[in-house]
Design a protein around this motif. Structure first.
Motif, PDB file in Angstrom:
ATOM      1  N   ARG A   8      -3.487   5.358   1.028  1.00  0.00           N
ATOM      2  CA  ARG A   8      -2.237   6.188  -0.179  1.00  0.00           C
ATOM      3  C   ARG A   8      -1.825   7.192   1.548  1.00  0.00           C
ATOM      4  NH1 ARG A   8      -2.467   8.102  -5.658  1.00  0.00           N
ATOM      5  NH2 ARG A   8      -1.070   9.878  -4.602  1.00  0.00           N
ATOM      6  N   ILE A   9      -2.957   7.328   2.548  1.00  0.00           N
ATOM      7  CA  ILE A   9      -2.783   8.048   3.538  1.00  0.00           C
ATOM      8  C   ILE A   9      -0.996   7.018   4.442  1.00  0.00           C
ATOM      9  CG2 ILE A   9      -3.671   8.862   5.649  1.00  0.00           C
ATOM     10  CD1 ILE A   9      -6.426   9.141   4.395  1.00  0.00           C
ATOM     11  N   ALA A  10      -1.873   5.321   5.138  1.00  0.00           N
ATOM     12  CA  ALA A  10      -1.247   5.594   6.084  1.00  0.00           C
ATOM     13  C   ALA A  10       0.015   4.550   5.375  1.00  0.00           C
ATOM     14  CB  ALA A  10      -1.932   3.521   5.618  1.00  0.00           C
ATOM     15  N   ARG A  11       0.471   4.949   4.299  1.00  0.00           N
ATOM     16  CA  ARG A  11       1.238   4.997   3.736  1.00  0.00           C
ATOM     17  C   ARG A  11       2.457   5.869   3.818  1.00  0.00           C
ATOM     18  NH1 ARG A  11      -0.031   7.844  -0.989  1.00  0.00           N
ATOM     19  NH2 ARG A  11       1.838   7.949  -2.104  1.00  0.00           N
ATOM     20  N   LEU A  12       1.653   6.761   4.227  1.00  0.00           N
ATOM     21  CA  LEU A  12       2.953   8.120   4.009  1.00  0.00           C
ATOM     22  C   LEU A  12       3.422   8.209   5.978  1.00  0.00           C
ATOM     23  CD1 LEU A  12       1.922  10.291   1.537  1.00  0.00           C
ATOM     24  CD2 LEU A  12       3.827   9.767   1.186  1.00  0.00           C
ATOM     25  N   LEU A  13       2.400   8.130   6.555  1.00  0.00           N
ATOM     26  CA  LEU A  13       1.946   7.637   8.529  1.00  0.00           C
ATOM     27  C   LEU A  13       3.309   7.620   8.112  1.00  0.00           C
ATOM     28  CD1 LEU A  13      -0.722   6.538   9.436  1.00  0.00           C
ATOM     29  CD2 LEU A  13      -1.059   8.964   9.168  1.00  0.00           C
ATOM     30  N   SER A  14       4.592   8.524   9.802  1.00  0.00           N
ATOM     31  CA  SER A  14       5.556   7.911  10.393  1.00  0.00           C
ATOM     32  C   SER A  14       5.328   7.239  11.033  1.00  0.00           C
ATOM     33  CB  SER A  14       6.063   9.060  11.476  1.00  0.00           C
ATOM     34  OG  SER A  14       5.844  10.433  10.488  1.00  0.00           O
ATOM     35  N   PRO A  15       6.078   6.885  11.766  1.00  0.00           N
ATOM     36  CA  PRO A  15       6.347   5.043  12.367  1.00  0.00           C
ATOM     37  C   PRO A  15       6.014   5.217  14.264  1.00  0.00           C
ATOM     38  CG  PRO A  15       8.181   5.089  11.605  1.00  0.00           C
ATOM     39  CD  PRO A  15       7.614   6.566  11.057  1.00  0.00           C
ATOM     40  N   LEU A  28      -1.069  15.118   2.978  1.00  0.00           N
ATOM     41  CA  LEU A  28      -1.164  14.760   4.705  1.00  0.00           C
ATOM     42  C   LEU A  28       0.900  14.570   5.053  1.00  0.00           C
ATOM     43  CD1 LEU A  28      -0.240  11.553   6.036  1.00  0.00           C
ATOM     44  CD2 LEU A  28      -2.218  12.085   6.240  1.00  0.00           C
ATOM     45  N   THR A  29       1.751  15.242   3.980  1.00  0.00           N
ATOM     46  CA  THR A  29       3.375  15.061   3.906  1.00  0.00           C
ATOM     47  C   THR A  29       3.422  16.362   5.357  1.00  0.00           C
ATOM     48  OG1 THR A  29       3.701  13.384   2.539  1.00  0.00           O
ATOM     49  CG2 THR A  29       5.522  14.973   3.096  1.00  0.00           C
ATOM     50  N   GLU A  30       2.727  17.752   4.716  1.00  0.00           N
ATOM     51  CA  GLU A  30       3.291  18.291   5.671  1.00  0.00           C
ATOM     52  C   GLU A  30       1.920  18.859   6.857  1.00  0.00           C
ATOM     53  OE1 GLU A  30       0.582  21.460   3.138  1.00  0.00           O
ATOM     54  OE2 GLU A  30       0.763  22.919   5.397  1.00  0.00           O
ATOM     55  N   VAL A  31       0.948  17.940   6.914  1.00  0.00           N
ATOM     56  CA  VAL A  31       0.723  17.978   8.486  1.00  0.00           C
ATOM     57  C   VAL A  31       1.347  16.267   9.436  1.00  0.00           C
ATOM     58  CG1 VAL A  31      -1.464  16.884   9.694  1.00  0.00           C
ATOM     59  CG2 VAL A  31      -1.082  18.708   7.607  1.00  0.00           C
ATOM     60  N   ASN A  32       1.983  15.547   8.698  1.00  0.00           N
ATOM     61  CA  ASN A  32       2.697  14.677   8.772  1.00  0.00           C
ATOM     62  C   ASN A  32       1.549  13.785  10.626  1.00  0.00           C
ATOM     63  OD1 ASN A  32       4.232  12.359  10.126  1.00  0.00           O
ATOM     64  ND2 ASN A  32       6.222  14.103  11.185  1.00  0.00           N
ATOM     65  N   PRO A  33       0.970  13.708  10.337  1.00  0.00           N
ATOM     66  CA  PRO A  33      -0.710  13.494  11.631  1.00  0.00           C
ATOM     67  C   PRO A  33       0.534  12.086  12.382  1.00  0.00           C
ATOM     68  CG  PRO A  33      -1.850  12.476  10.000  1.00  0.00           C
ATOM     69  CD  PRO A  33       0.116  13.497   9.063  1.00  0.00           C
ATOM     70  N   GLY A  65      -7.888   8.889  -6.380  1.00  0.00           N
ATOM     71  CA  GLY A  65      -7.414   8.805  -7.548  1.00  0.00           C
ATOM     72  C   GLY A  65      -6.221   9.601  -7.511  1.00  0.00           C
ATOM     73  N   ASP A  66      -5.111   9.421  -8.874  1.00  0.00           N
ATOM     74  CA  ASP A  66      -4.174   9.753  -8.921  1.00  0.00           C
ATOM     75  C   ASP A  66      -4.226  11.556  -9.190  1.00  0.00           C
ATOM     76  OD1 ASP A  66      -3.911   7.958 -11.511  1.00  0.00           O
ATOM     77  OD2 ASP A  66      -5.417   9.489 -11.174  1.00  0.00           O
ATOM     78  N   ASP A  67      -5.451  11.956  -9.327  1.00  0.00           N
ATOM     79  CA  ASP A  67      -4.281  13.161  -9.386  1.00  0.00           C
ATOM     80  C   ASP A  67      -4.753  14.590  -8.012  1.00  0.00           C
ATOM     81  OD1 ASP A  67      -6.284  13.996 -12.906  1.00  0.00           O
ATOM     82  OD2 ASP A  67      -4.172  12.984 -12.391  1.00  0.00           O
ATOM     83  N   LYS A  68      -5.875  14.304  -7.605  1.00  0.00           N
ATOM     84  CA  LYS A  68      -7.011  14.635  -6.630  1.00  0.00           C
ATOM     85  C   LYS A  68      -5.361  13.841  -5.418  1.00  0.00           C
ATOM     86  CE  LYS A  68     -10.929  13.859  -6.714  1.00  0.00           C
ATOM     87  NZ  LYS A  68     -12.468  13.798  -6.179  1.00  0.00           N
ATOM     88  N   GLY A  69      -5.135  12.719  -5.086  1.00  0.00           N
ATOM     89  CA  GLY A  69      -4.018  11.399  -4.644  1.00  0.00           C
ATOM     90  C   GLY A  69      -2.864  13.210  -4.293  1.00  0.00           C
ATOM     91  N   LEU A  70      -2.330  12.772  -5.077  1.00  0.00           N
ATOM     92  CA  LEU A  70      -0.955  14.142  -5.200  1.00  0.00           C
ATOM     93  C   LEU A  70      -1.610  14.972  -4.347  1.00  0.00           C
ATOM     94  CD1 LEU A  70       0.068  13.814  -8.661  1.00  0.00           C
ATOM     95  CD2 LEU A  70       0.858  12.194  -6.236  1.00  0.00           C
ATOM     96  N   ILE A  71      -1.852  15.504  -4.137  1.00  0.00           N
ATOM     97  CA  ILE A  71      -2.097  16.925  -3.151  1.00  0.00           C
ATOM     98  C   ILE A  71      -2.743  16.335  -1.706  1.00  0.00           C
ATOM     99  CG2 ILE A  71      -3.999  18.722  -2.883  1.00  0.00           C
ATOM    100  CD1 ILE A  71      -4.744  18.756  -5.889  1.00  0.00           C
TER     101      ILE A  71
END
Ligand SMILES: CCc1ncnc2c1ncn2[C@@H]1O[C@H](/C=C/CNC(=O)c2cc(-c3ccc(F)cc3)cc(O)c2O)[C@@H](O)[C@H]1O
Ligand SMILES: [Mg+2]
Length: 214
Positions: free
Chosen positions: A75-82, A54-59, A43-49
């Motif tokens: 949600r996860i894949a859209r934030l992954l680095s190339p 995810l952004t902090e870890v940048n896996p 969901g959107d609330d826990k999704g923001l966390i």
């Protein structure tokens, strides 16, 4: 026979989202599940966390247990680095089929490998089958009584390294009490609870973030 809830969710994405735009896919699912039919997306609330951790870890290599319809996968894949990859595990073929279509609609299929099967069977095969050394990030959102055995399995298979981050959904509702005990009492983890609410409701729920200390 009629459609399933996941199939109706997919229809809502195809109708209301823009192909190749992950944020519009996320918004279309959230709108559908808030106003039409509840579904067990993070969901959107826990999704923001999830987004911020995810952004902090940048896996470089991430794992998700329990794809369901692919909402948190997007949600996860859209934030992954190339060049970074997300492996997601789902044993229900019907859910996997819907998830594949939602992930593709978001244009994220090149970053995501959806592996069909049970996590207990697949985790031991990850290294040899996909050439994975370690997972930097693991999102646990499958059956809640599988969180502990699968965490132990990841440790035993040498798939976690110092600094790997586990993020577990639903530690309050439906709850994962054994998991909380495990990560909070183990000297091998540094754990922290992020209070939020159950997706699309006012009920309390939260995410537990646990850093593996090696
Ligand atoms: C065998 C290992 C294994 N291997 C591979 N795939 C597996 C698997 N075990 C499960 N799956 C798949 O993962 C997903 C299940 C997810 C389970 N999630 C909840 O039960 C849940 C419930 C609520 C809630 C419900 C009702 C309420 F009233 C309140 C809260 C809210 C939430 O956010 C929730 O995540 C499905 O796709 C399974 O096919
Ligand atoms: Mg969940």
């Amino acid at each position: 026979t009629g459609s399933s809830r996941p199939q109706r969710m997919l229809k809502a994405v195809q109708k209301n989202a823009t192909k190749g735009d992950p944020q519009s896919v996320i918004s279309a699912i959230d709108h559908y599940c808030r106003h039409k039919e509840w579904a067990m997306n993070v969901g959107d609330d826990k999704g923001l966390i999830l987004d911020s951790v995810l952004t902090e870890v940048n896996p470089s290599t991430a794992l998700e247990l329990g794809t369901y319809c692919g909402y948190s996968t997007v949600r996860i894949a859209r934030l992954l680095s190339p060049g970074s990859k997300l492996f997601t595990v789902e044993f229900n073929p019907a859910f996997a089929e819907v998830a594949r279509q939602i992930i593709a609609y978001a244009g994220l299929q090149d970053k995501v490998t959806l592996v069909e099967g049970s996590s207990g069977d697949l985790i031991p095969k990850m290294k040899e089958q996909f050439g994975i050394k370690y997972f930097d990030f693991v999102f646990l959102d499958h059956w809640k009584d599988r969180y502990v055995p699968d965490t132990k399995l990841l440790e035993d298979c040498g798939l976690l390294k110092k600094g790997s981050v586990l993020l577990a959904d639903n530690v309050i509702c439906p709850g994962a009490p054994e998991y909380l005990k495990y990560v909070r009492n183990s000297p091998r983890y540094e754990s922290r609870y992020y209070k939020s609410n159950l997706e699309y409701t006012k009920v309390e729920d939260g995410l537990e973030k646990s850093v593996f200390l090696g």
